[in-house]
Design a protein around this motif. Structure first.
Motif, PDB file in Angstrom:
ATOM      1  N   HIS A   1      47.937   3.466  17.306  1.00  0.00           N
ATOM      2  CA  HIS A   1      48.688   4.488  18.044  1.00  0.00           C
ATOM      3  C   HIS A   1      48.077   5.860  17.811  1.00  0.00           C
ATOM      4  N   ILE A   2      48.408   6.796  18.697  1.00  0.00           N
ATOM      5  CA  ILE A   2      48.060   8.199  18.512  1.00  0.00           C
ATOM      6  C   ILE A   2      49.242   8.881  17.843  1.00  0.00           C
ATOM      7  N   ARG A   3      48.972   9.495  16.723  1.00  0.00           N
ATOM      8  CA  ARG A   3      50.045  10.164  15.987  1.00  0.00           C
ATOM      9  C   ARG A   3      50.601  11.336  16.810  1.00  0.00           C
ATOM     10  N   PHE A   4      51.914  11.397  16.906  1.00  0.00           N
ATOM     11  CA  PHE A   4      52.611  12.453  17.640  1.00  0.00           C
ATOM     12  C   PHE A   4      52.216  12.469  19.126  1.00  0.00           C
ATOM     13  N   PHE A   5      51.942  11.288  19.678  1.00  0.00           N
ATOM     14  CA  PHE A   5      51.381  11.222  21.033  1.00  0.00           C
ATOM     15  C   PHE A   5      52.310  11.823  22.080  1.00  0.00           C
ATOM     16  N   GLU A   6      53.597  11.600  21.953  1.00  0.00           N
ATOM     17  CA  GLU A   6      54.522  12.120  22.957  1.00  0.00           C
ATOM     18  C   GLU A   6      54.426  13.634  23.064  1.00  0.00           C
ATOM     19  N   LYS A   7      54.289  14.302  21.922  1.00  0.00           N
ATOM     20  CA  LYS A   7      54.182  15.757  21.938  1.00  0.00           C
ATOM     21  C   LYS A   7      52.849  16.204  22.530  1.00  0.00           C
ATOM     22  N   HIS A   8      51.775  15.502  22.214  1.00  0.00           N
ATOM     23  CA  HIS A   8      50.489  15.817  22.838  1.00  0.00           C
ATOM     24  C   HIS A   8      50.585  15.662  24.355  1.00  0.00           C
ATOM     25  N   LEU A   9      51.178  14.566  24.778  1.00  0.00           N
ATOM     26  CA  LEU A   9      51.284  14.268  26.203  1.00  0.00           C
ATOM     27  C   LEU A   9      52.138  15.307  26.921  1.00  0.00           C
ATOM     28  N   ASN A  10      53.240  15.700  26.305  1.00  0.00           N
ATOM     29  CA  ASN A  10      54.123  16.696  26.919  1.00  0.00           C
ATOM     30  C   ASN A  10      53.419  18.037  27.089  1.00  0.00           C
ATOM     31  N   ARG A  11      52.674  18.451  26.043  1.00  0.00           N
ATOM     32  CA  ARG A  11      51.982  19.741  26.143  1.00  0.00           C
ATOM     33  C   ARG A  11      50.884  19.690  27.199  1.00  0.00           C
ATOM     34  N   LEU A  12      50.125  18.594  27.216  1.00  0.00           N
ATOM     35  CA  LEU A  12      49.069  18.454  28.224  1.00  0.00           C
ATOM     36  C   LEU A  12      49.651  18.445  29.630  1.00  0.00           C
ATOM     37  N   SER A  13      50.726  17.704  29.829  1.00  0.00           N
ATOM     38  CA  SER A  13      51.347  17.608  31.153  1.00  0.00           C
ATOM     39  C   SER A  13      51.882  18.956  31.604  1.00  0.00           C
ATOM     40  N   GLU A  14      52.516  19.677  30.687  1.00  0.00           N
ATOM     41  CA  GLU A  14      53.048  20.997  31.034  1.00  0.00           C
ATOM     42  C   GLU A  14      51.922  21.951  31.405  1.00  0.00           C
ATOM     43  N   GLY A  15      50.818  21.882  30.664  1.00  0.00           N
ATOM     44  CA  GLY A  15      49.674  22.735  30.973  1.00  0.00           C
ATOM     45  C   GLY A  15      49.051  22.394  32.312  1.00  0.00           C
ATOM     46  N   MET A  16      48.970  21.091  32.618  1.00  0.00           N
ATOM     47  CA  MET A  16      48.423  20.677  33.914  1.00  0.00           C
ATOM     48  C   MET A  16      49.303  21.164  35.056  1.00  0.00           C
ATOM     49  N   GLU A  17      50.602  21.057  34.885  1.00  0.00           N
ATOM     50  CA  GLU A  17      51.512  21.539  35.923  1.00  0.00           C
ATOM     51  C   GLU A  17      51.334  23.038  36.134  1.00  0.00           C
ATOM     52  N   PHE A  18      51.187  23.786  35.045  1.00  0.00           N
ATOM     53  CA  PHE A  18      50.991  25.227  35.167  1.00  0.00           C
ATOM     54  C   PHE A  18      49.706  25.552  35.928  1.00  0.00           C
ATOM     55  N   LEU A  19      48.643  24.775  35.662  1.00  0.00           N
ATOM     56  CA  LEU A  19      47.361  25.013  36.316  1.00  0.00           C
ATOM     57  C   LEU A  19      47.273  24.401  37.708  1.00  0.00           C
ATOM     58  N   GLY A  20      48.312  23.676  38.105  1.00  0.00           N
ATOM     59  CA  GLY A  20      48.308  23.066  39.428  1.00  0.00           C
ATOM     60  C   GLY A  20      47.432  21.839  39.522  1.00  0.00           C
ATOM     61  N   MET A  21      47.323  21.100  38.429  1.00  0.00           N
ATOM     62  CA  MET A  21      46.560  19.855  38.403  1.00  0.00           C
ATOM     63  C   MET A  21      47.490  18.670  38.617  1.00  0.00           C
ATOM     64  N   ASP A  22      46.945  17.569  39.106  1.00  0.00           N
ATOM     65  CA  ASP A  22      47.720  16.387  39.452  1.00  0.00           C
ATOM     66  C   ASP A  22      48.070  15.592  38.191  1.00  0.00           C
ATOM     67  N   VAL A  23      49.289  15.788  37.702  1.00  0.00           N
ATOM     68  CA  VAL A  23      49.728  15.127  36.468  1.00  0.00           C
ATOM     69  C   VAL A  23      49.814  13.613  36.643  1.00  0.00           C
ATOM     70  N   SER A  24      50.009  13.154  37.861  1.00  0.00           N
ATOM     71  CA  SER A  24      50.132  11.713  38.097  1.00  0.00           C
ATOM     72  C   SER A  24      48.841  10.969  37.785  1.00  0.00           C
ATOM     73  N   MET A  25      47.731  11.691  37.666  1.00  0.00           N
ATOM     74  CA  MET A  25      46.460  11.042  37.350  1.00  0.00           C
ATOM     75  C   MET A  25      46.343  10.699  35.874  1.00  0.00           C
ATOM     76  N   ILE A  26      47.278  11.192  35.063  1.00  0.00           N
ATOM     77  CA  ILE A  26      47.311  10.870  33.635  1.00  0.00           C
ATOM     78  C   ILE A  26      48.174   9.636  33.442  1.00  0.00           C
ATOM     79  N   ASN A  27      47.571   8.567  32.947  1.00  0.00           N
ATOM     80  CA  ASN A  27      48.284   7.312  32.715  1.00  0.00           C
ATOM     81  C   ASN A  27      48.300   7.053  31.216  1.00  0.00           C
TER      82      ASN A  27
END
Length: 270
Positions: free
Chosen positions: A46-72
């Motif tokens: 597993h990736i340690r603290f993965f949910e928090k990494h994923l949440n921060r990355l997703s929030e940053g992508m949304e701010f930059l206008g990137m397609d978050v759905s491409m992250i699986n």
């Protein structure tokens, strides 16, 4: 020496990861820093603290206008389980905008890169710390994310090396404590923990979030705010944290601190 063992890519049109040490040029990562990254620890399965990494990355992508759905996320973990089963690694997950364009992006699709290297332990004690003479941070709507624009941290770490320091502390443009060179900063005084607010321009570190959650759930006093350097001189203990763990500062200028490990916090990163 290059510490990276393997690089995997996933293009905007690919459904799978493929091993590739080179990326096509030009691209929006190298031309404009149009992207984000997460540095994570893979521990066996597993990736340690993965949910928090994923949440921060997703929030940053949304701010930059990137397609978050491409992250699986599920597909990523399955891939890593097959590739790194039972191992402990450091993973840098970079996501940058695909396509051309100049300053104005032409699309929201992304390219992903995984850089996989040996996981290294952070130094338990950092002997000598001081304040950066050259870097001041500025809070912005994107300063809390880990963007590909990392010049302040490059300059700060170069200064740290040139001055023979083990850690360097960054202030914001108003003189408030912000963070350390590659980590968030906390200190302890009279049973209360302190850490700078995001209004001081620091990154919203995953370990920072983990520690804040721990203090709050354990009813341990914590103050998040805007603090001057005088606060450090009054501290009993100071430590910096990132996803790899905690390092205690032995001294800041002429002030000495306790470096006795805080066992409850050590367990969080074991």
């Amino acid at each position: 020496m290059n510490e990276i063992e393997t690089i995997y890519q996933k293009s905007s049109t690919s459904e799978t990861w493929f091993c590739e040490a080179y990326i096509k040029l030009p691209n929006r990562a190298t031309s404009y820093g149009d992207g984000l990254f997460e540095t994570m620890v893979w521990s066996k399965d597993h990736i340690r603290f993965f949910e928090k990494h994923l949440n921060r990355l997703s929030e940053g992508m949304e701010f930059l206008g990137m397609d978050v759905s491409m992250i699986n996320a599920e597909e990523l973990i399955c891939f890593l389980k097959k590739t790194l089963a039972g191992e402990r690694k450091r993973i840098r997950w970079s996501v940058f905008r695909a396509g051309a364009g100049k300053y104005t992006p032409e699309e929201s699709a992304v390219i992903q890169i995984l850089q996989i290297a040996p996981a290294t332990m952070v130094a338990e004690i950092k002997r000598k710390a001081d304040v950066s003479k050259h870097v001041q941070l500025f809070a912005s709507p994107w300063s809390k994310f880990k963007t590909l624009n990392a010049l302040p941290y490059i300059i700060a770490n170069k200064e740290k090396s040139e001055r023979g320091l083990d850690e360097i502390i960054l202030l914001d443009h108003r003189g408030y404590i912000s963070e350390a060179s590659i980590a968030n900063i906390f200190w302890l005084k009279s049973g209360t923990y302190f850490t700078p607010s995001l209004s001081c321009g620091c990154i919203e570190g995953v370990s920072r979030q983990v520690l804040i959650d721990y203090f709050e759930s354990s009813n341990i006093p914590l103050e998040i705010g805007e603090f001057t350097l005088e606060e450090l001189y009054d501290a009993e203990q100071v430590f910096v944290s990132n996803s790899s763990g905690i390092s205690y500062l032995e001294s800041f200028r002429d002030k000495k601190f306790s470096t006795n490990p805080i066992q409850d916090l050590k367990l969080i990163f074991d």
